[in-house]
Motif scaffolding. Structure first.
Motif, PDB file in Angstrom:
ATOM      1  N   GLY A  36      -1.565   1.741  -8.277  1.00 21.21           N
ATOM      2  CA  GLY A  36      -2.961   1.434  -8.524  1.00 21.21           C
ATOM      3  C   GLY A  36      -3.528   0.353  -7.634  1.00 21.21           C
ATOM      4  N   LEU A  37      -2.690  -0.243  -6.802  1.00 16.27           N
ATOM      5  CA  LEU A  37      -3.171  -1.286  -5.898  1.00 16.27           C
ATOM      6  C   LEU A  37      -4.058  -0.695  -4.805  1.00 16.27           C
ATOM      7  CD1 LEU A  37       0.134  -3.313  -5.360  1.00 16.27           C
ATOM      8  CD2 LEU A  37      -1.821  -4.002  -6.776  1.00 16.27           C
ATOM      9  N   SER A  38      -4.909  -1.521  -4.247  1.00 10.95           N
ATOM     10  CA  SER A  38      -5.665  -1.118  -3.060  1.00 10.95           C
ATOM     11  C   SER A  38      -4.701  -0.981  -1.884  1.00 10.95           C
ATOM     12  CB  SER A  38      -6.727  -2.163  -2.733  1.00 10.95           C
ATOM     13  OG  SER A  38      -6.101  -3.380  -2.326  1.00 10.95           O
ATOM     14  N   ASP A  39      -5.158  -0.315  -0.835  1.00  9.34           N
ATOM     15  CA  ASP A  39      -4.314  -0.182   0.352  1.00  9.34           C
ATOM     16  C   ASP A  39      -3.955  -1.542   0.923  1.00  9.34           C
ATOM     17  OD1 ASP A  39      -4.467   2.521   0.027  1.00  9.34           O
ATOM     18  OD2 ASP A  39      -5.749   2.892   1.779  1.00  9.34           O
ATOM     19  N   ASP A  40      -4.901  -2.468   0.904  1.00 13.79           N
ATOM     20  CA  ASP A  40      -4.615  -3.817   1.415  1.00 13.79           C
ATOM     21  C   ASP A  40      -3.449  -4.458   0.678  1.00 13.79           C
ATOM     22  OD1 ASP A  40      -6.558  -4.010   3.409  1.00 13.79           O
ATOM     23  OD2 ASP A  40      -8.104  -4.634   2.002  1.00 13.79           O
ATOM     24  N   SER A  72       7.593   5.092  -0.477  1.00 10.40           N
ATOM     25  CA  SER A  72       7.541   3.773  -1.115  1.00 10.40           C
ATOM     26  C   SER A  72       6.216   3.043  -0.910  1.00 10.40           C
ATOM     27  CB  SER A  72       8.679   2.892  -0.607  1.00 10.40           C
ATOM     28  OG  SER A  72       9.933   3.451  -0.940  1.00 10.40           O
ATOM     29  N   LEU A  73       5.603   3.159   0.261  1.00  5.19           N
ATOM     30  CA  LEU A  73       4.367   2.427   0.500  1.00  5.19           C
ATOM     31  C   LEU A  73       3.228   2.959  -0.366  1.00  5.19           C
ATOM     32  CD1 LEU A  73       2.695   0.311   1.937  1.00  5.19           C
ATOM     33  CD2 LEU A  73       2.503   1.844   3.911  1.00  5.19           C
ATOM     34  N   SER A  74       3.234   4.243  -0.659  1.00  9.50           N
ATOM     35  CA  SER A  74       2.180   4.829  -1.487  1.00  9.50           C
ATOM     36  C   SER A  74       2.443   4.650  -2.974  1.00  9.50           C
ATOM     37  CB  SER A  74       2.033   6.324  -1.174  1.00  9.50           C
ATOM     38  OG  SER A  74       1.518   6.534   0.122  1.00  9.50           O
TER      39      SER A  74
END
Length: 494
Positions: A284-288, A425-427
């Motif tokens: 749920g985090l923003s891409d930043d 993992s990054l997504s």
């Protein structure tokens, strides 16, 4: 007549009986609900899972627990050799604490702990430190058996292509028969591990040297042949330590750890903040913020396990060269010269424990889809000073681990391919490569596929709704008082 009560089964049989009872109480797995479909005279799989290691088994089990039964896992390895555990994972024990529930999907009787205690007892469990990797593999074999998961071994996927926007053709070769075959699937799950979108990474300069002088840490290395040899291991992670230790234990004359950093990392950052908040909230985090978290973790690096490091340092001929960058490799007679910031070092064999890189050219199953896959570098530009090549080449995934198109509309069927391996993992956070949260990852994946299948079959499900005519009331459960009153009024009027 005396009738003795039946004694409950003990040991593993007792555990399996208890698990069967638990599943029955929870009405798991549910009945199959996805309409059967065919193409070209063949039954279409609702999902094909490529890989039957831990993540592949969890994916298949999670789908089954949602009533999606028409699934198959394909793995190129023989049964019992799936995943890295008894092949290129050369540690003695797992890194994860023994009590983590891992792939158990919330079922106490399906945990490693239950499996271990059933066979060896509670006292032995209490005395156990870390889980031996061979026992973890034995547990996964049992997990597959007790859940009756559909796996085909010794079969390699050689290609995939869309038949239409809603169907994928999968080409595969069966090693046992030597025959090629084609399967059809509505969804494909790539549960293909650390190198699931590429290969082991080695510096370009290594490729100019004969392969008899070097290997990647994930290669099939003949350690017996290293007896009496001088070995260099490039890197300072877990696999570096485990490969160096394995070489020393096989009788290598020496194993030098060549480490670029001035100090080895000591703190496992992500473990320090592990929680259900991270597991459920990361996506749920923003891409930043996703980039900020992962860039920091990669920058800090994960330390090798203490046990793995001691496994090297207990050998007097295991040496550590810190602050030593490797700049080149060249042959010299029957050995090689490793060019470093400290000067040239001479060895008989070099092991590159330098991780993995995304390289879709190395993945035949993605040959058709590769040009259309969106990566983070196609979508996100990090702030100055936070550039990271490994993150930039991570796939930019949708909420169900599905690949997204680089250009909208360019390959609609790409949404049917799910990246349930480490590069996700990054997504999504670390839900598809490590033990701790793999059940959460499997359930997220399965819920997304279930939703997609239901939406795709909405017309069939609505037709079934309209056609359903099994009555719950038979009409004899009540008396119509209004009708009786009408009859009385009618009689009075007459």
């Amino acid at each position: 007549m005396n009738v003795q009560a039946k004694q409950p089964a003990t040991g593993l049989a007792g555990l399996e009986s208890r698990l069967a009872d638990d599943l029955s109480l929870l009405e798991l797995p549910p009945k199959e609900w996805v309409p059967a479909t065919e193409y070209d005279g063949k039954r279409v799989y609702d999902a094909v899972v490529i890989g039957a290691g831990m993540c592949g088994l969890v994916a298949a089990a999670s789908l089954k627990m949602l009533g999606i039964h028409n699934v198959v896992c394909l793995d190129r390895a023989p049964q019992g050799l799936e995943g890295p555990w008894v092949t290129f994972a050369r540690m003695e024990t797992l890194r994860s604490p023994k009590q983590l529930t891992g792939p158990a999907l919330g079922l106490p009787s399906l945990t490693f702990r239950a499996w271990y205690v059933a066979q060896f007892g509670q006292d032995t469990w209490e005395a156990l430190g870390k889980i031996p990797k061979e026992q973890w593999m034995d547990y996964l074999v049992w997990y597959r058996k007790v859940l009756d998961l559909p796996v085909r071994n010794c079969i390699a996927v050689t290609g995939m292509a869309p038949v239409n926007d809603d169907l994928i053709a999968i080409d595969a070769t069966d090693f046992a028969s030597g025959k090629d075959e084609r399967l059809y699937a509505r969804h494909v799950v790539l549960a293909t591990g650390r190198d699931g979108l590429g290969r082991g990474y080695v510096p370009d300069f290594a490729h100019h040297v004969d392969r008899r002088f070097w290997a990647h840490s994930a290669d099939d290395i003949d350690f017996a042949a290293l007896k009496g040899k001088r070995v260099a291991v490039i890197g300072a992670g877990a696999s570096a330590m485990d490969n160096a230790a394995t070489a020393l234990e096989a009788g290598a004359a020496g194993a030098d750890m060549i480490i670029r950093r001035k100090e080895m990392p000591r703190i496992n950052k992500f473990t320090g903040i592990s929680s259900q908040g991270v597991v459920q909230g990361f996506a749920g985090l923003s891409d930043d913020w996703k980039w900020k978290f992962m860039d920091y973790v990669l920058g800090a690096q994960t330390p090798p396990p203490r046990d793995s490091t001691l496994r090297v340092s207990r050998h007097p001929n295991g040496r550590f060269f810190l602050a030593t960058g490797v700049t080149g490799l060249r042959e010299k007679g029957d050995g090689v010269i490793v060019e470093t910031s400290r000067g040239d070092l001479e060895y008989d064999f070099v092991i590159f424990a330098t991780g993995f890189r995304v390289d879709l050219d190395e993945r035949p199953e993605l040959h058709h889809f590769a040009p259309f896959i969106r990566f983070w570098q196609d979508t996100y530009a990090p702030a100055e000073g936070m550039e990271n090549g490994e993150l930039a080449t991570s796939p930019y995934l949708g909420p169900d681990f599905e690949f997204l198109e680089k250009a909208p509309g360019s390959c609609p069927s790409l949404r049917l391919v799910h990246c349930f391996n480490y590069p996700a993992s990054l997504s999504h956070g670390k839900l598809s490569g490590d033990i701790p949260a793999v059940s959460d990852g499997g359930r997220r994946l399965a819920r997304g596929i279930a939703r997609s299948l239901f939406v795709a079959d909405r017309e069939t499900h609505f037709a079934n709704l309209v056609a359903y005519e099994t009555p719950e009331l038979l009409g004899d459960e009540w008396t119509d008082s209004a009708a009786m009153l009408d009859d009385l009024e009618k009689g009075a009027a007459e």
